[in-house]
Design an enzyme around this catalytic site. Structure first.
Site, PDB file in Angstrom:
ATOM      1  N   HIS A   1      41.493  39.998  39.788  1.00 54.57           N
ATOM      2  CA  HIS A   1      40.394  40.028  40.744  1.00 54.57           C
ATOM      3  C   HIS A   1      40.918  39.508  42.071  1.00 54.57           C
ATOM      4  CE1 HIS A   1      37.316  40.751  37.716  1.00 54.57           C
ATOM      5  NE2 HIS A   1      37.972  39.909  36.948  1.00 54.57           N
ATOM      6  N   GLN A   2      40.536  40.154  43.134  1.00 58.05           N
ATOM      7  CA  GLN A   2      40.967  39.717  44.458  1.00 58.05           C
ATOM      8  C   GLN A   2      40.113  38.541  44.909  1.00 58.05           C
ATOM      9  OE1 GLN A   2      43.671  40.746  45.751  1.00 58.05           O
ATOM     10  NE2 GLN A   2      43.980  42.298  44.208  1.00 58.05           N
TER      11      GLN A   2
END
Length: 128
Positions: free
Chosen positions: A64-65
């Site tokens: 996940h960014q």
């Protein structure tokens, strides 16, 4: 964004090593009651070249960014504590990118809570 996974030969070799270690672990007597056969890459894939091919074809990221649009009140933050983008009217960011730091575990629950709070902000609901 291109994270360049397996872009360095060292990355690929560590993944191949990981497959080998997993095989060793599952071959122990501790796993014998549950382990019947290897499904992937399969017993036919024994050489390093076969394992490299498997890793290249089957590896994927669970990433996940988080933290790229950090929430805060300082000059380096992108959104304020109510998820509003600094300097842009009527725009909020509601995802893992607002987390000030990358979490060490799965961030699904935190993302759900961020979305719940955003819904409260949009409805004008205050939680003390």
């Amino acid at each position: 964004m291109n994270p360049n996974y397996l872009g360095d030969r060292w990355d690929l070799e560590r993944m191949v090593q990981g497959v080998k270690i997993a095989r060793e672990i599952f071959a122990t007597s501790a796993f014998s009651p549950w382990y019947k056969q290897e499904l992937q890459p399969g017993p036919g894939h024994v050489g390093d070249d076969d394992l490299r091919t498997f890793v290249k074809q089957k590896s994927e990221s669970y990433h996940h960014q988080a933290g790229s649009c950090r929430m805060g009140i300082d000059d380096l933050s992108v959104v304020d504590p109510e998820l509003r983008v600094h300097g842009v009217r009527n725009l909020r960011v509601v995802d893992a990118s607002v987390m000030p730091a990358v979490p060490s575990g799965n961030c699904h629950t935190a993302i759900a809570m961020i979305a719940e709070r955003a819904a409260d902000f949009l409805r004008g609901v205050s939680r003390a």
